[in-house]
Design a protein around this motif. Structure first.
Motif, mmCIF file in Angstrom:
data_model
loop_
_atom_site.group_PDB
_atom_site.id
_atom_site.type_symbol
_atom_site.label_atom_id
_atom_site.label_comp_id
_atom_site.label_asym_id
_atom_site.label_seq_id
_atom_site.Cartn_x
_atom_site.Cartn_y
_atom_site.Cartn_z
ATOM 1 N N LYS A 1 45.669 26.765 -2.565
ATOM 2 C CA LYS A 1 44.996 25.558 -3.036
ATOM 3 C C LYS A 1 43.521 25.635 -2.666
ATOM 4 O O LYS A 1 43.109 26.424 -1.810
ATOM 5 N N ASP A 2 42.728 24.781 -3.318
ATOM 6 C CA ASP A 2 41.294 24.739 -3.057
ATOM 7 C C ASP A 2 41.034 24.003 -1.750
ATOM 8 O O ASP A 2 41.571 22.913 -1.515
ATOM 9 N N GLU A 3 40.203 24.616 -0.903
ATOM 10 C CA GLU A 3 39.869 24.004 0.378
ATOM 11 C C GLU A 3 38.390 24.186 0.683
ATOM 12 O O GLU A 3 37.900 25.318 0.731
ATOM 13 N N HIS A 4 37.689 23.078 0.876
ATOM 14 C CA HIS A 4 36.301 23.130 1.314
ATOM 15 C C HIS A 4 36.262 23.187 2.842
ATOM 16 O O HIS A 4 37.184 22.734 3.517
ATOM 17 N N ALA A 5 35.195 23.733 3.363
ATOM 18 C CA ALA A 5 34.979 23.674 4.814
ATOM 19 C C ALA A 5 34.875 22.218 5.242
ATOM 20 O O ALA A 5 34.357 21.371 4.500
ATOM 21 N N THR A 6 35.339 21.926 6.442
ATOM 22 C CA THR A 6 35.205 20.566 6.955
ATOM 23 C C THR A 6 33.776 20.353 7.444
ATOM 24 O O THR A 6 33.051 21.305 7.749
ATOM 25 N N LYS A 7 33.396 19.090 7.550
ATOM 26 C CA LYS A 7 32.059 18.771 8.051
ATOM 27 C C LYS A 7 31.902 19.273 9.484
ATOM 28 O O LYS A 7 30.823 19.740 9.882
ATOM 29 N N LYS A 8 32.968 19.215 10.262
ATOM 30 C CA LYS A 8 32.934 19.693 11.644
ATOM 31 C C LYS A 8 32.623 21.192 11.682
ATOM 32 O O LYS A 8 31.802 21.653 12.481
ATOM 33 N N GLN A 9 33.269 21.961 10.805
ATOM 34 C CA GLN A 9 33.019 23.404 10.752
ATOM 35 C C GLN A 9 31.575 23.704 10.363
ATOM 36 O O GLN A 9 30.926 24.577 10.946
ATOM 37 N N ILE A 10 31.066 22.981 9.373
ATOM 38 C CA ILE A 10 29.691 23.219 8.932
ATOM 39 C C ILE A 10 28.699 22.814 10.021
ATOM 40 O O ILE A 10 27.680 23.491 10.226
ATOM 41 N N LYS A 11 29.009 21.745 10.743
ATOM 42 C CA LYS A 11 28.138 21.356 11.857
ATOM 43 C C LYS A 11 28.072 22.458 12.908
ATOM 44 O O LYS A 11 26.999 22.744 13.456
ATOM 45 N N GLU A 12 29.198 23.106 13.191
ATOM 46 C CA GLU A 12 29.207 24.205 14.156
ATOM 47 C C GLU A 12 28.381 25.384 13.638
ATOM 48 O O GLU A 12 27.663 26.034 14.408
ATOM 49 N N ALA A 13 28.478 25.650 12.338
ATOM 50 C CA ALA A 13 27.672 26.721 11.742
ATOM 51 C C ALA A 13 26.183 26.385 11.840
ATOM 52 O O ALA A 13 25.355 27.252 12.187
#
Length: 417
Positions: free
Chosen positions: A185-197
């Protein structure tokens, strides 16, 4: 008796004739190379068939969310448009149990319905039995799992890195280097993951160039894209943002006025897309690119060299020339990576070298990208070049021109004092 001016004109005319003859083979074949602009009537007829089947209209067709919701991913639906024989249909039913695939209605309309098996569009979009039989290569030949120092980050170079924001695409390319990420299924990165990046980028001030990719980065919502771009703009050492997307090719309807107004607020933004066939350069793709350019985006193309799709010197030249006409600069030709399930696409390296030799000098320099092999294990892009420097010395080098003329060239440094 000729005067000097007449001699020069005679020489120039002879040279002009030689130059014309050097591309005689291309001039003969070029009129028969199918492009998105040449196939407008066929594509329009296909579009009407698709809209009729889906019970939709023009407004739906131009809505990217409608396009995404109506991606074709079932063999029985595809059979409504393509004359799949019994064997091919049975194979596709079996392949669908093992591999995820999906085609936007727009991209489906670019296939030659009657002769689908030879279509470069079909070959990129629909799985074939070779994918199931292939035991070559690996799932992660780029070693991305070993080059991710933070969530959603891939780092292979000193001053730049990737943020992988989604696994979603409008069409799942059969040659994709990240097939392992298709998932169920389609899954976007979570906001938490992007904040860590983003925090990783903030802590490493040598990072001046950030590529937002996936999947397809432009399949994030406008709100999420604007947030990411704003966060990157707030990091002083980030100089440029890049976006990796194939939507100008597979879903040009995604390029909306609303999206462009967001991109316009966050310069400089560079978008590298992936046109692999002249058939993909359509009026719809041009409209999308025109909108991006008006928003201040700089466009480049990263084609992948694919057997049976663009591994022909004339087709590749036509592709690059068509791209320049819609203001997309050919940037790279990637040698297809050794990804398990894609061996049937991989060419010999010398095929790419020969194509490069038939581009340099034979067409505009703007239409000559760099041919690249990605070194295994994530060690980066390595240019593959025809050999034009034959030998060198302190005072003289020997070069080979694009016409295979071998000549000497001065390598002296002159001291005039």
């Amino acid at each position: 008796m000729h005067n000097l001016a007449e001699d020069r004109r005679e020489f120039a005319l002879k040279r002009a004739y030689e130059l014309k003859q050097s591309i005689h083979d291309y001039l003969e074949k070029e009129p028969f190379i199918e492009t998105g602009f040449r196939m407008v009537k066929r594509n329009e007829a296909n579009k009407e068939k698709i809209l009729k089947y889906l019970g939709a209209g023009e407004e739906d067709w131009n809505n990217w969310i409608w396009q995404m919701k109506h991606r074709i991913c079932q063999p029985e639906v595809l059979k409504e448009f393509l004359p799949l024989d019994e064997k091919r249909y049975a194979e596709l039913v079996e392949l669908s149990k093992h591999f995820r695939w999906a085609i936007s209605p727009y991209y489906l309309s670019l296939i030659d319905f009657e002769h689908y098996e030879n279509s470069p569009i079909y070959k990129q979009a629909v799985p074939v039995i070779e994918e199931l039989l292939d035991r070559n290569g690996s799932d992660d030949p780029m070693g991305e799992s070993y080059t991710n120092p933070a969530p959603r980050i891939t780092r292979r170079y000193p001053d730049r890195l990737i943020i992988n924001v989604t696994n979603q695409c409008a069409m799942y390319c059969r040659h994709c280097q990240r097939r392992r990420n298709f998932g169920e299924k389609d899954e976007h990165a979570t906001k938490k993951q992007i904040k860590e990046a983003l925090n990783y980028i903030r802590k490493n001030r040598e990072i001046r160039d950030v590529l937002i990719t996936g999947g397809d980065a432009l399949l994030l919502s406008d709100v999420m894209l604007e947030w990411i771009l704003s966060e990157l703009d707030s990091i002083p050492h980030v100089e440029i943002k890049r976006i990796g997307t194939r939507v100008p090719v597979t879903l040009p309807q995604r390029i909306t006025p609303e999206l462009c107004s967001i991109l316009e607020k966050h310069p400089p933004i560079y978008i590298n897309t992936q046109f692999n066939s002249p058939l993909e350069v359509t009026p719809e793709a041009k409209k999308a690119c025109d909108m991006l350019i008006k928003a201040g985006v700089v466009l480049g193309n990263q084609a992948v060299l694919l057997r049976g799709i663009n591994d022909d010197e004339h087709v590749m030249k036509k592709l690059n020339q068509e791209l320049l006409k819609i203001r997309v600069r050919p940037y790279y030709i990637f040698h297809a990576k050794q990804v398990r399930g894609t061996s049937h696409f991989i060419t010999k390296v010398e095929t790419g070298i020969k194509i490069m030799e038939k581009l340099r000098g034979y067409t505009s320099g703007l239409a000559v990208p760099t041919y690249i092999i990605n070194a295994p294990g994530g060690y980066g892009k390595t240019p593959m070049l025809p050999e034009y420097l034959i030998s060198w010395g302190e005072e003289e080098i020997t070069i080979r021109t694009w016409e295979n003329r071998v000549m000497k060239y001065s390598n002296k440094i002159y001291d005039l004092e």
